[in-house]
Design an enzyme around this catalytic site. Sequence first.
Site, PDB file in Angstrom:
ATOM      1  N   GLY B  69      40.950  -1.833  71.388  1.00 33.27           N
ATOM      2  CA  GLY B  69      40.202  -0.461  71.567  1.00 33.27           C
ATOM      3  C   GLY B  69      39.100   0.319  70.383  1.00 33.27           C
ATOM      4  N   ASP B 188      52.512  17.106  66.602  1.00 31.73           N
ATOM      5  CA  ASP B 188      52.112  15.544  67.573  1.00 31.73           C
ATOM      6  C   ASP B 188      52.755  15.254  68.102  1.00 31.73           C
ATOM      7  OD1 ASP B 188      49.587  15.793  68.916  1.00 31.73           O
ATOM      8  OD2 ASP B 188      48.442  14.618  68.252  1.00 31.73           O
TER       9      ASP B 188
END
Lengths: 415, 406
Positions: B69, B188
């Site tokens: 990816g 995060d």
Amino acid sequence: MRLTEDEIYRSSTQFRLWSFTPGPLASLRATTNSTATQRVKAAVKRLRESRTQSETNSEAENGTSTPVNFNREPDCLTTEEEMKVVEAFCERAIKLGEFLKFPSNVTATGVQYIRRFYLFNSPMTYEPKSIMISALFLANKIEDNKMECSDYANSIPGTTKEQVLAPEFLITQALRFTFDIRHPFRGLQGGHMEMLAIAQGKAAVLPYVERTAGELQQEMLKLPILPGGVATKMSQHQVENRLLAATDKAKHTLRSSAIQSDAYFLYTPSQIWLAAYLLADEVLALFYLSTKFPSTIDAETPTGIAKLKVVATVRACASVLAPDPALQKLSNAERDAMVKQEVNAVKAILVKLRHCQDPDKMDLVKLNKAQKRDAGAEGKLEESVAKRRKLEREKNEKEADEFWGPELPKNGKKA
Amino acid sequence: MALSPLDSPKPVPVAAKTLPAKAKALTILNASTSSPSTASTPSSDGAQDLSEKLNEQVRRKYVTGSKLGEGTYAIVYSGHIRNDPTSLVAIKKLKVNKDYPDGLAPDAFREVRALQELSHPNIIKLYAVFSTRDQNLNIVLEHLPRGDLESLMQDKKVSYGPADVKAWTNMLAKAVWFCHENSILHRDIKGNNLLIAADGEVKLADFGLARTFSDPYRPMTYNVITRFYRPPELLYGARHYGGAVDVWSMACVVAELILRHFFLPSNTDIEQIDAITDVFGSCTEDVWPGVSRLDHYIPPAKGNIKRPKPMIYWKQQFGMLGDEGIEFLKTMFVLDPRKRATARQVLNHPYWKSNPKPTPKELLPRAGGGVEKMAEDLKRRGGEIEEKDGRADKVARKLNFADLKR
């Protein structure tokens, strides 16, 4: 659930990759030195050969600006001289950090980067000024200190942004992609607060110490000024001032000799701050250590042995941090003379360095560009790929914008 | 060189769903799959720096395979250890960030710096870092082929119960606790940064915003954490904060696992504050002493002070957790960060000891679909990732003051 500080430190890269005993540290430096020496000699020889060739071609060309004298074997630096050069540039880095008002952990990180860099590289290969400037900038990035590269470059005369960034990759590679530096600053601050609590009779005493907070406070108020001295009778306020003075002095040591010496390679952060404290106020430092052990221990028991070992290690670390004792015995004039002599010696080494700088690695900016050009050529071959990606990306962005927008997303297109 | 890859997992090769999730957020260009054998930096005299040699050794150890990816920030390849093709890894090749002019991008440094120091079963393992000729960093990471908690939570074909949620929550809590013990803030935490290994273990990933705890008095940025998961203190612009920010995000993930949809979704930062106060009540000096001193604090309009949702709401929404579980969740959802549970307190909560016992990781439900489904997911994911995790979203927007005045 709680990890001990030892467990945390042992899993750090500083411990796993960057801690040494003196022997291997010295041999690593020797290897670096001999590799660089061979390389410089080979490069000079090659240049000399091509030079004689071109001279036979075009008889002229006598005096050149190249500092390297091609007519004889270059006189390379020894390992000791290399270390002197690195230390000199670490000192400059500290001054630069002070000048630009960097937080002390930024400067300290930068200095450690320089020291780590020159374990695997010689100043003969990579010119220390560029590395110093670049490493200090990298430290700003890592320690989250906001600093624009162009502002940084502008504040150092004769430096461009390109020059700051060119060696960055080299440095990250030499650092083996480990960037975290464990400093002793926070430990010192914590120790200071602990001792302050003892002075105020509010210490959180360890269960096995067998003394109450009040008893510890009384002991502290009576501590002699010098080791082996007579007991004093200080007020709490006086002891607090004594603590402040000691911490300040230790802080100074941590900002100077601790980062300029091999201390970080050889000792842990807690050993380093305790050693700095020992140099600032030996009695207090030893008293503080004693509060971590039972009050009566037999030197033969494991605890007793451990205590002796801790004290011995801290003292050994202190000897690394301490200014040369010979220097302390001298009068001011003599000391100045010695400092001057030292400065001149470094100057002489730097002159020598200019004559044995690896000609292949002289211009780091050019070198970096060349490397990127190589890669760029590779990239161009894939222009069609890049273009397709760009289109794909734009499409993705568009889809992303629409995700929360009023229009229904055109789903399924990508899948 | 970091760690020995001996203990690396041996998952199904094609089941490479996860790591594209890592293909997020970086820049463009230069997609040359470097074949490690040809990668040596040519040096005019053949001699190499010691550090070049070390780098070479690491690079030789891994074989880069097919591309899994690509995001704005990195390309992810599958790979394996040269002499053991069964030991899979993911190789994340960072792209040069064109938007960042000052050399290598700081998020790359943040990620590498943090992961080099952290070794824990619930944190993605960094095996090694090496560079290729074009001066790109390649990060060799653990291969985590079973998707992430967000897709699991959203996959309606998968059913799971309180014991499973407890198991996932526990793994997440351990990861957060370990970061904080090591003085690292993740900044995060969210479902799609929680990847699942072949054996079902949940691993916290993406340390691109992580940093070490700041020294007292040194400010940090409040522009972190994906909005849905951002705690109120950051929305109000706090510049001094600690582990509590991660605990809030963790609570959001747990809530989502129960609800099976986003718990506090919003379109803007202002809306996010509304979403939070709708559930937890208005942030006032009474419930949160000192809140009004935060830079972007907006006092609630007079007579419009919201009250927290009553217990009945929690029982309706989060009944699956049981009374103890609800109490547990609420300790993490305290508005005042100083009163919010710490990661250590989270792990000491009686919730873990109450019934049901967490499901053993081997028995945890998995996202459905075979290899084909997986590959399909992979393709689509690229786009999805851009939407939710692209740089644009990460660099969180500031409060819009024009809106405030209206």
